[in-house]
Design a protein around this motif. Structure first.
Motif, PDB file in Angstrom:
ATOM      1  N   LEU A 226      24.657  49.841  96.089  1.00 62.01           N
ATOM      2  CA  LEU A 226      23.726  50.776  96.173  1.00 62.01           C
ATOM      3  C   LEU A 226      24.062  51.513  97.598  1.00 62.01           C
ATOM      4  O   LEU A 226      23.611  52.782  97.664  1.00 62.01           O
ATOM      5  N   ASP A 227      24.531  51.073  98.558  1.00 66.50           N
ATOM      6  CA  ASP A 227      24.861  51.716  99.676  1.00 66.50           C
ATOM      7  C   ASP A 227      25.917  52.747  99.461  1.00 66.50           C
ATOM      8  O   ASP A 227      25.889  53.868 100.106  1.00 66.50           O
ATOM      9  N   VAL A 228      26.820  52.517  98.332  1.00 63.57           N
ATOM     10  CA  VAL A 228      27.735  53.397  98.272  1.00 63.57           C
ATOM     11  C   VAL A 228      27.458  54.344  96.830  1.00 63.57           C
ATOM     12  O   VAL A 228      27.791  55.578  96.967  1.00 63.57           O
ATOM     13  N   VAL A 229      26.833  53.825  96.059  1.00 64.87           N
ATOM     14  CA  VAL A 229      26.501  54.779  94.894  1.00 64.87           C
ATOM     15  C   VAL A 229      24.907  54.918  94.431  1.00 64.87           C
ATOM     16  O   VAL A 229      24.662  55.636  93.554  1.00 64.87           O
ATOM     17  N   GLY A 230      24.288  54.465  95.480  1.00 66.44           N
ATOM     18  CA  GLY A 230      22.749  54.535  95.180  1.00 66.44           C
ATOM     19  C   GLY A 230      21.890  55.832  95.451  1.00 66.44           C
ATOM     20  O   GLY A 230      21.165  56.118  94.957  1.00 66.44           O
TER      21      GLY A 230
END
Length: 208
Positions: A17-21
């Motif tokens: 989620l850090d990347v796609v959240g």
């Protein structure tokens, strides 16, 4: 390019989620599953996103290894964005999210935007077998590769070669499929999807 925000949790879901959240990121992935897209095309097919947010998300996605940007040769000479292999690995994530979200879809609201190719992923989940599928909707035409590890997963417009099967369906049937109320096989049996073609997939759909 903004610094990446983090939940600072030692958990793979939190790291993902850090990347796609961030808002819009997964919808940009959905659009890029159709192959290389220009910025203007992405903006047109993501109604509601501001130019600043879209530009920021694309930069972040390039930084995080989900997309690349390249310049087309003349006479195009425009930049296009496309998914990296890491970005394409998000397809099953989007499929799982779409399946989970069926219960949230409900009837289409007057304010809801729609694009024909947004039905590509629900159709992929509902088709059994392999083949090139051309889909005709009231909103437009697109084609997809069912049951195969193809890149891109789908494209707008008619297929460039003779498809294995052509499907024609209306908006109500698309909505029912998207909400999980109707399977592709049931829609074919009920006459809500018109099937033409001589491929194995076409014959299988007609025989179900």
């Amino acid at each position: 390019m903004s610094p990446r925000r983090s939940y600072d949790q030692y958990c793979s879901a939190a790291r993902a989620l850090d990347v796609v959240g961030d808002r819009w990121t997964l919808l940009i992935v959905r659009e890029l599953l159709a192959g290389a897209r220009r910025y203007t095309d992405l903006h047109a097919d993501l109604p509601g996103v501001s130019t600043d947010v879209l530009a920021s998300r694309l930069k972040d996605m390039e930084r995080d290894g989900l997309t690349t940007r390249r310049r087309l040769p003349p006479p195009g000479a425009a930049y296009v964005y496309e998914l990296t292999p890491r970005g394409r690995e998000l397809l099953p994530v989007l499929q799982a999210l779409g399946a989970w979200g069926q219960a949230e879809l409900g009837e289409r609201r007057p304010t809801d935007a729609v694009r024909a190719h947004w039905f590509a992923l629900p159709l992929l989940r509902g088709l059994e077998g392999e083949g090139l599928v051309e889909v005709h909707l009231e909103e437009g035409v697109f084609h997809l590769w069912a049951g195969a590890e193809e890149d891109p997963v789908y494209r707008e417009g008619p297929a460039l070669i003779e498809p294995d099967v052509r499907l024609v369906l209306d908006a109500d049937t698309c909505g029912a499929l998207g909400r999980g109320e109707l399977s592709v096989a049931d829609a074919v049996r009920a006459g809500r999807i018109e099937v033409t073609g001589d491929g194995v997939l076409a014959k299988a759909l007609r025989d179900e």
